[in-house]
Design a protein around this motif. Structure first.
Motif, PDB file in Angstrom:
ATOM      1  N   ASP C  16       0.814  -1.206   0.000  1.00 19.27           N
ATOM      2  CA  ASP C  16       0.000   0.000   0.000  1.00 19.27           C
ATOM      3  C   ASP C  16       0.848   1.256   0.000  1.00 19.27           C
ATOM      4  OD1 ASP C  16      -2.088  -1.659   2.371  1.00 19.27           O
ATOM      5  OD2 ASP C  16      -2.227  -1.581   0.187  1.00 19.27           O
ATOM      6  N   SER C  17       2.065   1.170   0.545  1.00 16.01           N
ATOM      7  CA  SER C  17       2.828   2.399   0.737  1.00 16.01           C
ATOM      8  C   SER C  17       3.706   2.747  -0.450  1.00 16.01           C
ATOM      9  CB  SER C  17       3.726   2.282   1.959  1.00 16.01           C
ATOM     10  OG  SER C  17       2.990   1.886   3.060  1.00 16.01           O
ATOM     11  N   TRP C  38       6.547   5.310   6.659  1.00 12.71           N
ATOM     12  CA  TRP C  38       7.962   5.380   6.318  1.00 12.71           C
ATOM     13  C   TRP C  38       8.840   4.736   7.385  1.00 12.71           C
ATOM     14  CZ3 TRP C  38      12.051   5.021   3.838  1.00 12.71           C
ATOM     15  CH2 TRP C  38      13.211   5.756   4.073  1.00 12.71           C
ATOM     16  N   ARG C  39       8.486   4.872   8.676  1.00  9.13           N
ATOM     17  CA  ARG C  39       9.362   4.325   9.703  1.00  9.13           C
ATOM     18  C   ARG C  39       9.404   2.810   9.634  1.00  9.13           C
ATOM     19  NH1 ARG C  39      11.177   7.133  13.930  1.00  9.13           N
ATOM     20  NH2 ARG C  39      10.949   5.336  15.280  1.00  9.13           N
ATOM     21  N   ASP C  40       8.239   2.189   9.351  1.00  6.50           N
ATOM     22  CA  ASP C  40       8.269   0.724   9.242  1.00  6.50           C
ATOM     23  C   ASP C  40       9.097   0.290   8.047  1.00  6.50           C
ATOM     24  OD1 ASP C  40       4.816   0.748  10.192  1.00  6.50           O
ATOM     25  OD2 ASP C  40       6.616   0.476  11.418  1.00  6.50           O
ATOM     26  N   PRO C  95       4.252  20.572   5.619  1.00  8.17           N
ATOM     27  CA  PRO C  95       5.139  19.455   5.293  1.00  8.17           C
ATOM     28  C   PRO C  95       5.587  18.726   6.547  1.00  8.17           C
ATOM     29  CG  PRO C  95       6.316  21.523   5.117  1.00  8.17           C
ATOM     30  CD  PRO C  95       4.949  21.858   5.607  1.00  8.17           C
ATOM     31  N   GLU C  96       5.193  17.453   6.670  1.00  5.47           N
ATOM     32  CA  GLU C  96       5.609  16.683   7.842  1.00  5.47           C
ATOM     33  C   GLU C  96       5.989  15.290   7.390  1.00  5.47           C
ATOM     34  OE1 GLU C  96       2.982  18.611  11.438  1.00  5.47           O
ATOM     35  OE2 GLU C  96       2.538  16.595  10.709  1.00  5.47           O
ATOM     36  N   ILE C  97       7.116  14.814   7.895  1.00  2.00           N
ATOM     37  CA  ILE C  97       7.577  13.468   7.555  1.00  2.00           C
ATOM     38  C   ILE C  97       8.059  12.828   8.848  1.00  2.00           C
ATOM     39  CG2 ILE C  97       9.289  12.170   6.236  1.00  2.00           C
ATOM     40  CD1 ILE C  97       9.357  14.266   4.207  1.00  2.00           C
ATOM     41  N   PRO C  98       7.757  11.560   9.089  1.00  3.76           N
ATOM     42  CA  PRO C  98       8.278  10.935  10.310  1.00  3.76           C
ATOM     43  C   PRO C  98       9.793  10.830  10.253  1.00  3.76           C
ATOM     44  CG  PRO C  98       6.787   9.454   9.137  1.00  3.76           C
ATOM     45  CD  PRO C  98       6.882  10.681   8.324  1.00  3.76           C
ATOM     46  N   THR C  99      10.405  10.952  11.419  1.00  2.64           N
ATOM     47  CA  THR C  99      11.859  10.959  11.461  1.00  2.64           C
ATOM     48  C   THR C  99      12.416   9.545  11.406  1.00  2.64           C
ATOM     49  OG1 THR C  99      13.752  11.679  12.722  1.00  2.64           O
ATOM     50  CG2 THR C  99      11.918  10.845  13.944  1.00  2.64           C
ATOM     51  N   VAL C 100      13.642   9.423  10.893  1.00  3.46           N
ATOM     52  CA  VAL C 100      14.336   8.131  10.971  1.00  3.46           C
ATOM     53  C   VAL C 100      15.640   8.291  11.726  1.00  3.46           C
ATOM     54  CG1 VAL C 100      13.357   7.077   8.947  1.00  3.46           C
ATOM     55  CG2 VAL C 100      15.288   8.547   8.692  1.00  3.46           C
ATOM     56  N   SER C 101      15.729   9.310  12.581  1.00  2.65           N
ATOM     57  CA  SER C 101      17.009   9.571  13.229  1.00  2.65           C
ATOM     58  C   SER C 101      17.324   8.541  14.298  1.00  2.65           C
ATOM     59  CB  SER C 101      17.021  10.962  13.839  1.00  2.65           C
ATOM     60  OG  SER C 101      15.920  11.113  14.688  1.00  2.65           O
ATOM     61  N   ASP C 102      16.337   7.754  14.740  1.00  2.00           N
ATOM     62  CA  ASP C 102      16.704   6.699  15.675  1.00  2.00           C
ATOM     63  C   ASP C 102      17.047   5.413  14.941  1.00  2.00           C
ATOM     64  OD1 ASP C 102      13.313   5.771  16.611  1.00  2.00           O
ATOM     65  OD2 ASP C 102      14.131   6.699  14.809  1.00  2.00           O
ATOM     66  N   ILE C 103      16.658   5.326  13.669  1.00  2.00           N
ATOM     67  CA  ILE C 103      17.001   4.133  12.895  1.00  2.00           C
ATOM     68  C   ILE C 103      18.394   4.293  12.285  1.00  2.00           C
ATOM     69  CG2 ILE C 103      16.244   2.682  10.989  1.00  2.00           C
ATOM     70  CD1 ILE C 103      13.438   3.726  11.495  1.00  2.00           C
ATOM     71  N   TRP C 104      18.630   5.433  11.658  1.00  2.00           N
ATOM     72  CA  TRP C 104      19.965   5.745  11.171  1.00  2.00           C
ATOM     73  C   TRP C 104      20.386   7.060  11.837  1.00  2.00           C
ATOM     74  CZ3 TRP C 104      16.564   4.848   6.699  1.00  2.00           C
ATOM     75  CH2 TRP C 104      16.735   3.584   6.147  1.00  2.00           C
ATOM     76  N   PRO C 105      21.255   7.046  12.871  1.00  2.34           N
ATOM     77  CA  PRO C 105      21.627   8.294  13.549  1.00  2.34           C
ATOM     78  C   PRO C 105      22.255   9.340  12.628  1.00  2.34           C
ATOM     79  CG  PRO C 105      22.296   6.427  14.863  1.00  2.34           C
ATOM     80  CD  PRO C 105      21.823   5.864  13.565  1.00  2.34           C
ATOM     81  N   THR C 106      22.714   8.906  11.425  1.00  4.94           N
ATOM     82  CA  THR C 106      23.189   9.904  10.456  1.00  4.94           C
ATOM     83  C   THR C 106      22.119  10.938  10.185  1.00  4.94           C
ATOM     84  OG1 THR C 106      24.085   7.967   9.362  1.00  4.94           O
ATOM     85  CG2 THR C 106      24.378  10.043   8.263  1.00  4.94           C
TER      86      THR C 106
END
Lengths: 386, 164, 159
Positions: C16-17, C38-40, C95-106
């Motif tokens: 779906d995504s 996006w986080r999943d 504009p809002e997007i979930p963060t991935v800073s805990d998945i990739w600290p970069t």
């Protein structure tokens, strides 16, 4: 690093001492921060509790300029000024990205010239890094020795394109000037002159007892943390990760030469400490001399201007190309909308990600160690802030 | 001593003006504050290194503005940095001079047109004595700028401007 | 794995995504995803043993014009040595997007830079503030419709 126990300090009469935390600003003007970096340090006495880096003091709007230029070639001088200590490597990364977008190949002679210039520039950049690192630790002499060698490399560059520091040399499709007569002999002289100098640096600085005590076991960066934070270049290789873009994601003609990426093995302390990162740079200089000598022996004749396009108008699309600059993975993400000027150019700078790892590796160390760690990461603020 | 040792047969008196002695002593030992911002800082370091020595002019770099005479603004000044430059300039003790090195510090340099964060010339926040053009200026150009600053110091007057 | 295999694997797990799989050339191929899942997807990309995308090479923001902003993620795998490009597009009004800073600290600093330059808010970011511009700067400079103010705290900005 022995952690000082601050809890049970008492006077001779048994009165316990209070202690509280202090916030100190290191920078933006500071002799040891290699540029305009501000580190907000939370100190408990001499021990660093937390470090918060503040950047942006050299943000020169590179990406806005790249979008405003009329021509892809006009962006090259701005790319030079991103990492001014390794300008040839910056040029190399950008022109490779645009050439991939256009789908053109360059003549053999241009490939060899680019590799020679990039490796000489890598040596010059590592000389600055190691020399100023010695200066941070307190050693004045290696700085002067390394800058003396760097002047010889800058003479070679000046012979070719007229500039000492910011060259505008590599253009999309070729280079701006062919090698002048006498360059190859002078470069070969430099290679044989430089090899014994590395041994001199090792005697002066690398195996010096004080230097080892200041840098070994300090700022240990584990390999998985380095990969997670996106570190690259000598910072990543100093932690024992065997990854070099020139070998693992090859570009240009690096696969024709015999050389080895250097990794840190924790000889003087732990794998991933400051000494490892510094020594990776010293050993990379020797490998670069190998590459330069092989390239000088193999370089063919040819016309270096034949592939420079008259008009650069790539098809709409995008590309991300990365190269190994002196400080790590330099990437350019270019989006083209079919017109003559770039739509979006993003420079992925290696020092930006390398710098973000400072809070992780410097908790619990002392202020002098913080300076040693910041120096070993070898940051250039022009690149971090773009 | 040195040049004048054992040259005269009697004791002597040197006659000069206060201005000449003061100016000569100021220009012969200008101590700059280490203020390298960007690419010009590398050329400033190269000028201070052994090939184009700065120590022979009596110049060596001081880390803090309180002990410095001259501030060589080497590199691009951004708007975020402008207030800090003003603070540092105010912390320097008089007599103090400013040498603007490079094209960015003089007028904004290559970033003059679209640089929203670049200060178009450091003379928008502090008064400048000598401008050295170049991007980056060669070490010889920086030396010429320093010598021009020395000439400017040599011609300084202690007396007030007369009313005529 | 080739790009086609990677995008097929993503499609079978998150059908779906996945909005669009675009292959213009081997160097220019990307997968466009929705922002809500996006986080999943990111966690799947990092942890799945055959994908193992552990190195976020680059995170850029792009202003596509006509009120559309986007981010592009270039991700690489150190173990399998393959790469993938993921794109997310959002409206420039909110504009809002979930963060991935805990998945990739970069992504921590890269997302701060995208927020600074484009104004895209990353939900869940531990410390979302401006990184390159001063804290009280107005506007987001790399948007195409950005007009710089004439004075900032009394300093004339333009030449």
């Amino acid at each position: 690093m022995p952690e000082t126990n601050l809890e049970n300090i008492t006077t001779s009469t048994g009165r316990p001492l209070r202690h509280e935390e202090v916030v100190v600003n290191v920078g933006p003007q500071h002799p040891a921060t290699h540029g305009v970096l501000r580190l907000e340090v939370v100190l408990d006495g001499e021990i660093v509790v937390d470090v918060i880096p503040h950047i942006g003091y050299l943000h020169r709007c590179f990406e806005k300029h790249a979008e405003s230029m009329n021509n892809y070639q006009q962006v090259v001088p701005y790319v030079d000024r991103m990492d001014y200590c390794a300008a040839m490597n910056m040029d190399f990364g950008y022109v490779l990205a645009v050439e991939k977008l256009l789908g053109i190949t360059v003549p053999e002679r241009v490939e060899y010239i680019r590799v020679i210039m990039a490796e000489l520039q890598r040596i010059a950049s590592h000389l600055i890094a190691a020399g100023t690192y010695g200066l941070d630790i307190g050693a004045w002499t290696p700085f002067l020795y390394m800058f003396r060698e760097r002047e010889r490399i800058l003479d070679l560059f000046e012979m070719t394109c007229g500039a000492r520091l910011l060259y505008n040399y590599m253009w999309v499709g070729g280079v701006s000037h062919d090698l002048p007569p006498g360059f190859i002999d002078k470069a070969k002289d430099f290679c044989s002159y430089f090899r014994p100098k590395v041994k001199e640096y090792n005697d002066l600085l690398s195996y010096n007892d004080i230097f080892i005590r200041r840098t070994a076991n300090v700022g240990v960066l584990p390999a998985d943390v380095a990969i997670a934070y996106g570190c690259s270049g000598p910072v990543l290789r100093g932690s024992g990760v065997d990854f070099d873009i020139r070998r693992d994601d090859p570009y240009s003609i690096y696969n024709r030469f015999e050389w080895q990426p250097q990794i840190g093995r924790g000889e003087m302390g732990t794998t991933g400490d400051c000494w490892d990162r510094y020594m990776v740079r010293i050993r990379e200089m020797e490998q670069s001399i190998n590459i330069v000598e092989q390239a000088l022996n193999q370089i063919p004749d040819g016309d270096v201007f034949s592939a420079i396009p008259k008009r650069i108008r790539p098809n709409p699309g995008e590309v991300y190309v990365r190269t190994e600059s002196a400080r790590g993975e330099l990437g350019f993400y270019i989006v083209s909308d079919g017109s003559g000027s770039p739509y979006r150019v993003k420079g992925r700078s290696p020092c930006f990600s390398n710098l973000s790892v400072i809070p992780e590796i410097s908790r619990g160390c002392m202020v002098a160690d913080l300076i040693a760690i910041a120096g070993s990461l070898d940051i250039v603020l022009g690149e971090v802030d773009r | 001593m040195g040049l004048l040792d054992k040259k005269f047969s009697d004791a002597n008196i040197l006659i000069t003006t206060t201005e000449e002695i003061l100016n000569w002593s100021r220009l012969s030992s200008m101590w700059p504050m280490q203020f390298g911002l960007a690419c010009c800082a590398i050329e400033m370091m190269a000028t201070g290194a052994s090939h184009y020595d700065l120590d022979r002019f009596g110049i060596f770099f001081r880390a803090t503005p309180r002990q410095a005479d001259v501030m060589i603004v080497a590199g691009t000044v951004t708007i975020k940095m402008a207030s800090r430059i003003r603070t540092l300039y105010d912390q320097m003790a008089e007599p103090r001079y400013v040498l603007s090195m490079g094209s960015c510090a003089t007028c904004g340099g290559p970033y003059w047109e679209h640089g929203y964060h670049v200060l178009k010339g450091v003379d928008r926040v502090i008064p400048v004595d000598v401008y050295v053009p170049g991007c980056p200026p060669r070490p010889e150009a920086l030396l010429e700028g320093i010598i021009k600053l020395q000439e400017k110091i040599r011609s300084e007057k202690l007396t007030k401007k007369s009313e005529k | 794995m080739t790009f086609q295999e990677i995008s097929d694997k993503l499609k079978e797990n998150f059908k779906d995504s996945i909005l669009e799989v675009k292959i213009v050339s081997p160097a220019d191929s990307s997968v466009k995803v929705t922002s809500n899942n996006w986080r999943d997807i990111a966690r799947f990309l990092r942890d799945d043993p055959s994908l193992k995308f552990d190195y976020l090479m680059c995170l850029s923001g792009v202003d596509y014009g006509k009120g559309v902003l986007g981010t592009v993620y270039n991700i690489y795998s150190m173990t399998h040595k393959h790469r993938v490009n993921i794109k997310i597009e959002v409206n420039s009004d909110n504009p809002e997007i979930p963060t991935v800073s805990d998945i990739w600290p970069t992504a921590n600093w890269h997302e701060r830079e995208v927020y600074d330059m484009f104004g895209i808010k990353f939900i869940g970011h531990p410390d979302l503030r401006r990184i390159l511009m001063p804290d009280d700067w107005e506007g987001h400079p790399l948007r195409k419709d950005y007009q710089v103010a004439e004075f900032y705290r009394g300093i004339k900005v333009q030449y």
